[in-house]
Design an enzyme around this catalytic site. Structure first.
Site, mmCIF file in Angstrom:
data_model
loop_
_atom_site.group_PDB
_atom_site.id
_atom_site.type_symbol
_atom_site.label_atom_id
_atom_site.label_comp_id
_atom_site.label_asym_id
_atom_site.label_seq_id
_atom_site.Cartn_x
_atom_site.Cartn_y
_atom_site.Cartn_z
ATOM 1 N N LYS A 22 0.835 -1.209 0.000
ATOM 2 C CA LYS A 22 0.000 0.000 0.000
ATOM 3 C C LYS A 22 0.869 1.258 0.000
ATOM 4 O O LYS A 22 0.588 2.202 -0.744
ATOM 5 C CB LYS A 22 -0.933 0.000 1.222
ATOM 6 C CG LYS A 22 -2.059 -1.012 1.096
ATOM 7 C CD LYS A 22 -2.807 -1.247 2.401
ATOM 8 C CE LYS A 22 -3.813 -2.373 2.236
ATOM 9 N NZ LYS A 22 -4.475 -2.754 3.488
ATOM 10 N N GLN A 25 -4.353 -0.875 9.656
ATOM 11 C CA GLN A 25 -4.277 -2.241 9.140
ATOM 12 C C GLN A 25 -4.841 -3.211 10.179
ATOM 13 O O GLN A 25 -4.425 -3.214 11.337
ATOM 14 C CB GLN A 25 -2.809 -2.578 8.801
ATOM 15 C CG GLN A 25 -2.622 -3.924 8.143
ATOM 16 C CD GLN A 25 -3.275 -4.021 6.762
ATOM 17 O OE1 GLN A 25 -3.169 -3.110 5.941
ATOM 18 N NE2 GLN A 25 -3.962 -5.121 6.509
ATOM 19 N N ASP A 67 -10.799 3.221 3.840
ATOM 20 C CA ASP A 67 -11.130 1.795 3.779
ATOM 21 C C ASP A 67 -12.639 1.604 3.640
ATOM 22 O O ASP A 67 -13.091 0.566 3.167
ATOM 23 C CB ASP A 67 -10.674 1.102 5.079
ATOM 24 C CG ASP A 67 -9.490 0.166 4.867
ATOM 25 O OD1 ASP A 67 -9.216 -0.182 3.700
ATOM 26 O OD2 ASP A 67 -8.852 -0.199 5.863
#
Ligand code: NAP
Length: 297
Positions: free
Chosen positions: A54, A98, A121
């Site tokens: 990412k 994460q 997200d």
């Protein structure tokens, strides 16, 4: 193999090139450099790999990447204080924590602490509410990636029978919402679904988001159907090594399906490209700009 391979890597590369160009334009014309903050807690090897991909993709699409690494022993209040700081940092347009988090931290509280405008997200309950009521907002990356790959094959999904296996808040449920918006007829299956193979055989498109290695078998699939495999499962391989497989038995299913995504190289790379797209859109929205045109999105 009779199915055509849906090359998620190639589709993602094309989308990423277009995002990189759009970012350049936004930076040149408005002086905005989209910034994505990634928070990694502990040393989970899979999480470290995801975070590396990412952050590399953020830089490759001309955006600013900020990485915050916290020890596995971090307290919830320390993590929440960092999120609060990032919520108020004007150089940060997207925040990603994460998952999974260590057991002492409730991920629900952490997700809810992220400012919805920076929730790239797309896991915040407000984001989920906007999606389920059809209002504009951030769309979660993996479900968005699945829709883009399905549309890559079909163009329009209107009227198609779509079967989603899995009802998690991060994949199955938002994916079903997006499919409804695309005017597909949607069935959501889960661990209590009776006769799952028959339910799957209804699908013109089957999305597998289960977390069970190679669960979906060849005789579950209607001949010619499209199969999008979201699963990422590490299983033992020859010589004491390991390999990644999806939730779909690829060798069998590719003999029956019309089109299929591989694992790796299918939904995974598209998910990361969609994260970049969300960060760019969030940066524009936070600066009162309309989302820039990005081809392939
Ligand atoms: P999850 O939260 O564990 O949810 C799994 C879902 O599958 C649940 O709804 C569960 O049903 C259902 N399920 C489990 N076993 C089943 C069975 N035997 N038959 C039918 N349904 C069953 O998982 P997730 O977070 O949605 O992730 C799913 C998979 O996608 C995982 O392999 C994950 O690694 C992968 N993933 C990939 C990406 C990517 O970028 N490619 C992103 C996110 C996730 P119940 O609700 O009844 O328990």
């Amino acid at each position: 193999m009779t199915a055509s391979l849906i090359d998620g890597k190639a589709v993602a590369a094309k989308l990423s090139r277009s995002i990189a160009e759009a970012v350049k334009r936004v930076t040149a014309e408005h002086g905005i450099e989209p910034g994505l903050a990634v928070v990694l807690v502990g040393e989970n090897p899979a999480s470290e790999i995801y975070v590396r991909s990412k952050t590399a993709k953020t830089a490759a699409t001309n955006m600013r990447s900020l990485l915050y690494k916290l020890p596995a022993t971090v307290r919830a209040d320390e993590l929440l204080a960092l999120i609060e700081q990032l919520n108020h940092d004007p150089a940060v347009h997207g925040i990603l924590v994460q998952l999974p988090l260590p057991p002492q931290i409730d991920s629900r509280i952490v997700i809810e602490a992220i400012a919805p405008a920076k929730d790239v997200d797309g896991f915040h309950p407000l984001t989920a509410g906007l999606l389920s009521t059809g209002l504009p907002g951030i769309v979660p990356c993996t479900p968005l990636a699945c829709i883009m790959l399905a549309k890559h094959v079909h163009g329009s999904l209107a009227g198609l029978e779509a079967v989603v296996i899995g009802r998690s808040n991060i994949v199955g449920k938002p994916l079903a919402q997006l499919l409804l918006m695309e005017n597909a007829t949607v069935t959501i299956a889960h661990s209590k679904t009776r006769d799952l193979p028959s339910v799957c055989r209804r699908g013109d498109i089957v999305f597998a988001a289960v977390g069970q290695p190679e669960m979906v078998r060849g005789d579950w699939i209607k001949p010619g159907a499209t199969v999008i495999d979201v699963g990422i499962n590490r299983v033992p391989a020859d010589g004491g090594t390991s390999k990644l497989v999806g939730d779909v038995a690829f060798a069998e299913v590719s003999q029956v399906a019309g089109a299929i995504t591989p694992v790796p190289g299918g939904v995974g790379p598209m998910t990361i490209a969609c994260l970049m797209l969300n960060t760019l859109k969030a940066a524009c929205a936070q600066n009162g700009l309309a989302p820039p045109p990005v081809s392939g999105s």
